[in-house]
Scaffold this active site. Sequence first.
Site, PDB file in Angstrom:
ATOM      1  N   GLN A 158       0.834  -1.200   0.000  1.00  0.00           N
ATOM      2  CA  GLN A 158       0.000   0.000   0.000  1.00  0.00           C
ATOM      3  C   GLN A 158       0.870   1.250   0.000  1.00  0.00           C
ATOM      4  O   GLN A 158       1.251   1.760   1.048  1.00  0.00           O
ATOM      5  CB  GLN A 158      -0.948  -0.002   1.204  1.00  0.00           C
ATOM      6  N   PHE A 159       1.154   1.757  -1.190  1.00  0.00           N
ATOM      7  CA  PHE A 159       2.020   2.932  -1.297  1.00  0.00           C
ATOM      8  C   PHE A 159       1.373   4.173  -0.709  1.00  0.00           C
ATOM      9  O   PHE A 159       2.065   5.116  -0.322  1.00  0.00           O
ATOM     10  CB  PHE A 159       2.439   3.173  -2.757  1.00  0.00           C
ATOM     11  N   THR A 160       0.047   4.205  -0.568  1.00  0.00           N
ATOM     12  CA  THR A 160      -0.616   5.394  -0.044  1.00  0.00           C
ATOM     13  C   THR A 160      -0.297   5.647   1.430  1.00  0.00           C
ATOM     14  O   THR A 160      -0.563   6.739   1.934  1.00  0.00           O
ATOM     15  CB  THR A 160      -2.147   5.322  -0.237  1.00  0.00           C
TER      16      THR A 160
END
Length: 145
Positions: free
Chosen positions: A78-80
Amino acid sequence: MKVVLQRVTHSSVSVEDNQLASIGLGYMLLVGVEEGDTTETATYLANKISKLRVFEDDEGKMNLDIHQVEGQILSISQFTLLADTKKGTRPSFTKAGDPKEAEKLYNFFNKSLRETGLEVFEGQFGAHMVLDIKNDGPCTIILEK
C-alpha cells in the site's frame, strides 16, 4: 518502510471480485515501501512483527506473539501509506519507492516473515484491491524503521 499492523479475527483480499487470500486469527499488514528502504529495513520489521506480543493471554494481557496463537498474516502492499499531506489537499506520493524496486522489497519482506516460521498470504502488488478486515480490539500498531 511503514507497516500498519492490525490484529484480526478474519481478513481477506479480493481483486475484481476474485478472492486472492483469506486468513483467520492473525495480522493484516498494510506495507508501504519508501525510497531508500533496504533489505535490512525489511528484515528488521519482519523480525519485530514475528515477535510482537499483542495477543491476549489467559489473564487478558497482551503477552502472546503470533506464533503462540498459531496466527496467519495477510500482507498487502500500500504505497498510499507514504502520502505527504502537508501542502494543499491532494496527497503527494514522492516518498514512495520506485514500483519495481518496491515490489522486490515487498516480496523480500514477505519472504523474511516466512523465514520466521509464519504462514503469509499476499494481495496483488499494484492492483486495486478490496479488503475485508475484522480488526480485533481494535488493535492497530504502526511500525517504521
